[in-house]
Design a protein around this motif. Structure first.
Motif, PDB file in Angstrom:
ATOM      1  N   ARG A 256     -25.800  11.141 -18.713  1.00  0.00           N
ATOM      2  CA  ARG A 256     -24.513  11.607 -19.815  1.00  0.00           C
ATOM      3  C   ARG A 256     -24.643  13.069 -19.752  1.00  0.00           C
ATOM      4  NH1 ARG A 256     -21.162   9.614 -23.105  1.00  0.00           N
ATOM      5  NH2 ARG A 256     -22.071   7.240 -22.782  1.00  0.00           N
ATOM      6  N   GLY A 257     -23.480  13.605 -19.373  1.00  0.00           N
ATOM      7  CA  GLY A 257     -23.211  15.142 -19.492  1.00  0.00           C
ATOM      8  C   GLY A 257     -23.412  15.720 -18.189  1.00  0.00           C
ATOM      9  N   LEU A 258     -24.154  14.782 -17.326  1.00  0.00           N
ATOM     10  CA  LEU A 258     -24.295  15.566 -15.729  1.00  0.00           C
ATOM     11  C   LEU A 258     -23.044  16.246 -15.210  1.00  0.00           C
ATOM     12  CD1 LEU A 258     -26.588  15.634 -13.464  1.00  0.00           C
ATOM     13  CD2 LEU A 258     -25.512  13.802 -12.555  1.00  0.00           C
ATOM     14  N   ARG A 259     -22.849  17.214 -14.559  1.00  0.00           N
ATOM     15  CA  ARG A 259     -21.864  17.665 -14.130  1.00  0.00           C
ATOM     16  C   ARG A 259     -21.733  17.261 -12.657  1.00  0.00           C
ATOM     17  NH1 ARG A 259     -22.220  23.810 -15.201  1.00  0.00           N
ATOM     18  NH2 ARG A 259     -24.367  23.235 -14.351  1.00  0.00           N
TER      19      ARG A 259
ATOM     20  N   SER B 148     -13.333   5.316  -6.682  1.00  0.00           N
ATOM     21  CA  SER B 148     -14.009   4.020  -7.480  1.00  0.00           C
ATOM     22  C   SER B 148     -15.472   4.724  -7.776  1.00  0.00           C
ATOM     23  CB  SER B 148     -14.046   3.023  -6.706  1.00  0.00           C
ATOM     24  OG  SER B 148     -13.043   2.599  -6.169  1.00  0.00           O
ATOM     25  N   GLY B 149     -16.112   5.149  -6.904  1.00  0.00           N
ATOM     26  CA  GLY B 149     -17.470   5.936  -7.147  1.00  0.00           C
ATOM     27  C   GLY B 149     -17.563   7.004  -8.377  1.00  0.00           C
ATOM     28  N   LEU B 150     -16.517   7.635  -8.170  1.00  0.00           N
ATOM     29  CA  LEU B 150     -16.374   8.831  -9.301  1.00  0.00           C
ATOM     30  C   LEU B 150     -16.166   8.232 -10.673  1.00  0.00           C
ATOM     31  CD1 LEU B 150     -14.359  11.632  -7.190  1.00  0.00           C
ATOM     32  CD2 LEU B 150     -16.865  11.630  -8.284  1.00  0.00           C
ATOM     33  N   GLU B 151     -15.255   7.121 -10.778  1.00  0.00           N
ATOM     34  CA  GLU B 151     -15.039   6.637 -12.022  1.00  0.00           C
ATOM     35  C   GLU B 151     -16.147   5.644 -12.672  1.00  0.00           C
ATOM     36  OE1 GLU B 151     -12.120   6.840 -13.326  1.00  0.00           O
ATOM     37  OE2 GLU B 151     -12.708   5.476 -14.861  1.00  0.00           O
ATOM     38  N   ILE B 152     -16.932   5.339 -11.776  1.00  0.00           N
ATOM     39  CA  ILE B 152     -18.179   4.814 -12.140  1.00  0.00           C
ATOM     40  C   ILE B 152     -19.181   5.668 -13.106  1.00  0.00           C
ATOM     41  CG2 ILE B 152     -20.569   3.781 -11.632  1.00  0.00           C
ATOM     42  CD1 ILE B 152     -18.481   1.676 -10.841  1.00  0.00           C
ATOM     43  N   TYR B 153     -19.013   7.107 -12.420  1.00  0.00           N
ATOM     44  CA  TYR B 153     -19.819   7.956 -13.135  1.00  0.00           C
ATOM     45  C   TYR B 153     -19.189   8.718 -14.251  1.00  0.00           C
ATOM     46  CZ  TYR B 153     -22.999   8.727  -9.404  1.00  0.00           C
ATOM     47  OH  TYR B 153     -24.391   8.527  -8.448  1.00  0.00           O
ATOM     48  N   ARG B 154     -17.860   8.525 -14.426  1.00  0.00           N
ATOM     49  CA  ARG B 154     -17.275   8.877 -15.703  1.00  0.00           C
ATOM     50  C   ARG B 154     -17.496   7.842 -16.595  1.00  0.00           C
ATOM     51  NH1 ARG B 154     -12.666   9.658 -12.180  1.00  0.00           N
ATOM     52  NH2 ARG B 154     -12.106  11.929 -11.960  1.00  0.00           N
ATOM     53  N   LYS B 155     -17.554   6.429 -16.493  1.00  0.00           N
ATOM     54  CA  LYS B 155     -18.085   5.481 -17.438  1.00  0.00           C
ATOM     55  C   LYS B 155     -19.358   5.684 -17.722  1.00  0.00           C
ATOM     56  CE  LYS B 155     -14.721   2.049 -15.905  1.00  0.00           C
ATOM     57  NZ  LYS B 155     -14.658   0.897 -14.750  1.00  0.00           N
TER      58      LYS B 155
ATOM     59  N   GLU C 151     -19.778  14.177 -16.229  1.00  0.00           N
ATOM     60  CA  GLU C 151     -18.580  14.938 -16.183  1.00  0.00           C
ATOM     61  C   GLU C 151     -18.067  15.172 -14.942  1.00  0.00           C
ATOM     62  OE1 GLU C 151     -16.662  19.070 -18.205  1.00  0.00           O
ATOM     63  OE2 GLU C 151     -18.986  18.679 -18.290  1.00  0.00           O
ATOM     64  N   VAL C 152     -16.922  14.809 -14.398  1.00  0.00           N
ATOM     65  CA  VAL C 152     -16.489  14.900 -13.092  1.00  0.00           C
ATOM     66  C   VAL C 152     -15.432  16.078 -13.103  1.00  0.00           C
ATOM     67  CG1 VAL C 152     -15.279  14.101 -11.025  1.00  0.00           C
ATOM     68  CG2 VAL C 152     -16.791  12.591 -12.332  1.00  0.00           C
TER      69      VAL C 152
ATOM     70  N   ALA D  61     -28.812   5.650 -11.047  1.00  0.00           N
ATOM     71  CA  ALA D  61     -27.873   5.225 -12.234  1.00  0.00           C
ATOM     72  C   ALA D  61     -26.677   4.544 -11.567  1.00  0.00           C
ATOM     73  CB  ALA D  61     -27.234   6.478 -12.733  1.00  0.00           C
ATOM     74  N   TYR D  62     -26.231   4.804 -10.583  1.00  0.00           N
ATOM     75  CA  TYR D  62     -25.064   4.371  -9.725  1.00  0.00           C
ATOM     76  C   TYR D  62     -25.335   3.015  -9.339  1.00  0.00           C
ATOM     77  CZ  TYR D  62     -21.369   3.547  -6.339  1.00  0.00           C
ATOM     78  OH  TYR D  62     -20.425   3.066  -5.414  1.00  0.00           O
ATOM     79  N   GLN D  63     -26.578   2.775  -8.772  1.00  0.00           N
ATOM     80  CA  GLN D  63     -27.133   1.425  -8.064  1.00  0.00           C
ATOM     81  C   GLN D  63     -27.400   0.554  -9.439  1.00  0.00           C
ATOM     82  OE1 GLN D  63     -30.030   2.207  -5.361  1.00  0.00           O
ATOM     83  NE2 GLN D  63     -28.296   2.211  -3.785  1.00  0.00           N
ATOM     84  N   GLN D  64     -27.680   0.928 -10.500  1.00  0.00           N
ATOM     85  CA  GLN D  64     -27.837   0.214 -11.813  1.00  0.00           C
ATOM     86  C   GLN D  64     -26.410  -0.414 -12.095  1.00  0.00           C
ATOM     87  OE1 GLN D  64     -31.068  -0.712 -12.687  1.00  0.00           O
ATOM     88  NE2 GLN D  64     -31.401   0.399 -10.936  1.00  0.00           N
TER      89      GLN D  64
END
Lengths: 472, 65
Positions: free
Chosen positions: A260-263, A285-292, A296-297, A457-460
């Motif tokens: 959370r808060g990672l840029r 789609s991958g970036l959307e996962i990170y937003r969720k 911060e993208v 985190a992405y793989q979780q």
């Protein structure tokens, strides 16, 4: 646990199961060798399986565990490695005809560290000739084939590493990355792979290709496995003066740190130029996962990277030609046509052109850091911009057409080598041809821990890394 | 833009470092070399006089977390 279930385990989970005595190292070794025997017939991913020595070592690992001795975090985990990591007295062909009868003079530091961590090497893996090819073709050992579709390339040069790990025929494998040779097979075969910061892992006993670009790293089923293995092999080495003294962090301990808060930066240009629409969709789609997940993208403008690739090509060509100079004088006929053509090119590179390429790297890294790392923590980008091609489509020989084709395959991976930055390749979905593709996370020098946390985190949150090809 | 460079120039250059090359292979090297070296040299136009090869390592250390 059945052999089929055993080979599905990640290296980290297998290590846990062995340590807690839910499973023996011997059962794991028997299961993975049986799978390796099965898939090798179709994929040509192994050069050699040392089954008797490996089974004996697994038996010994179980005996040690029974009396309470744990060698390290990989105790009893079977691994096979790209056939360019020397083990004293054994043959490392390096994918070549030239070295197929030469016993290695000493053992690679990376192998010694894996041995000390408890891993058991049971085989050596196919690779591009002298690691000088990005597709997985090998005219001496036979081409390595993609487990998702054997008509398609595995990517190279760590072709057998990508294919065997994806096919559940090894729990993890060492590869090497000079222009993308870990990330490309990781991408095309659907596994995770880390190209560490240049100098993070000792290169002693690893076949040299381009000394200022070569890096050693693992391909594995998960980002967690990559963190576990890099933690075991990274660090200073008295046998490699270029190995960094920079302290090795506890990658596993930092794996679950919140993002959370990672840029996360997404590049406005270069990485998305002429990209395949399906690959681009999967990146979004991958970036959307990170937003969720709360990251911060942020769009970032990159320096003009394209010209750096020309300098990178010149550096690799000159350094490889220098390393191969003696054999080019005495045994040129023993190279495949493409590798010979690339080495001939390197022999003719002017010294000033090579040295200017090296002089450019510091300037380029400063420019990149100012544009990217002043604004974001990591950069997210596709590893390749096209769908996995077939072996026939990429069967290329010498000349300018070869140079263009090779440049195009490594276009998105080579900047990481030129800049020396750590890059983590993470499976990010499948394109219409049924083959996997991947994103790469690029970080500051020596900040592999941030990449592992973001990749984990992405793989979780996704299941791309859990998909396995149908067994041949 | 690529500079003109011919197979006739490649052959003696490689002979100088002890490698013999057939005419067809020399033509391929000339073609690829002209493109690669010209492209690289075009990038170097903006390279500062003071830049050193080891500058990369300094930049790497400075950019580390």
């Amino acid at each position: 646990m059945t052999p089929e279930a055993i080979v599905e385990l990640s290296a980290a989970n297998l290590a846990r199961a062995i340590r807690s005595k839910q499973l023996t190292a011997l059962a794991a070794m028997e299961a993975v060798i049986a799978r390796a025997d099965q898939v090798h017939k179709k994929l040509n991913c192994f050069v050699r399986i040392d089954r008797y020595e490996a089974l004996a070592a697994a038996h010994l690992a179980d005996a040690e565990l029974a009396r309470g001795a744990v060698r390290g975090p990989l105790h009893g985990v079977p691994m096979a490695h790209k056939d360019m990591y020397y083990r004293e007295g054994a043959i490392s062909s390096c994918g070549s005809k030239i070295k197929r009868d030469m016993p290695a003079p000493s053992t690679a530091t990376a192998l010694k560290k894996l041995d000390a961590a408890g891993a058991i090497q049971f085989g050596v893996l196919n690779m591009a000739e002298f690691a000088y090819g990005p597709t997985g073709h090998n005219y001496h050992l036979g081409h390595c084939r993609n487990p998702w579709n054997p008509d398609h390339i595995t990517g190279g040069s760590s072709s057998g590493s990508g294919a065997s790990v994806a096919a559940r025929a090894s729990f993890a494998a060492l590869g090497s990355d000079t222009g993308g040779s870990i990330r490309l097979p990781a991408t095309f075969c659907g596994v995770s792979g880390i190209k560490p910061t240049w100098s993070r892992v000792s290169r002693h006993g690893a076949m040299p290709l381009s000394f200022s670009m070569d890096t050693v790293g693992p391909l594995a089923r998960t980002v967690e496995d990559c963190a576990l293995i890099l933690g075991a092999i990274a660090g200073a080495d008295p046998l490699d003066a270029s190995a960094s003294q920079h302290p090795v962090p506890d990658y596993m301990g930092q794996l679950a740190r919140p993002i959370r808060g990672l840029r996360i930066g997404t590049p406005k240009r270069y990485f998305y130029d002429n990209i395949d629409a399906e690959v681009e969709g999967l990146m979004q789609s991958g970036l959307e996962i990170y937003r969720k997940l709360g990251a911060e993208v942020i769009e970032v403008d990159l320096p003009d990277i394209e010209p750096w690739n020309h300098a990178a090509m010149v550096i690799i060509a000159a350094e490889a030609a220098a390393a191969h100079g003696n054999w080019m004088r005495t045994r040129p006929q023993d190279y495949s046509d493409q590798v010979r053509a690339r080495l001939e090119l390197g022999l003719a590179v002017p010294a000033t052109t090579y040295l200017d390429g090296l002089r450019l790297r510091g300037v380029a890294l400063q420019a990149f850091s100012q544009e990217v790392f002043a604004k974001v923590d990591i950069l997210h980008a596709p590893t390749v911009g096209f769908q996995t091609p077939t072996i026939a489509e990429t069967d290329i020989s010498g000349g300018e057409a070869m140079t263009r084709a090779l440049n195009s395959i490594t276009r998105l991976t080579r900047p990481g080598n030129f800049l020396g930055l750590p890059c983590l390749s993470v499976p990010a979905g499948f394109t219409g041809n049924g083959l996997p593709t991947a994103m790469q996370l690029i970080g500051r020098p020596f900040n592999e821990a941030a990449l592992f946390a973001a990749g984990h985190a992405y793989q979780q949150a996704t299941e791309w890394h859990l998909q396995a090809p149908k067994q041949p | 833009m690529s500079q003109k460079f011919t197979a006739d120039a490649v052959t003696p250059l490689l002979a100088l470092v002890g490698t013999n090359i057939e005419p067809a292979r020399a033509a391929n090297v000339a073609e690829a070399l002209a493109t690669q070296v010209s492209a690289a040299n075009a990038v170097y136009a903006s390279l500062p006089f003071e830049a050193e090869p080891a500058g990369y390592l300094h930049a790497c250390a400075k950019a580390a977390p």
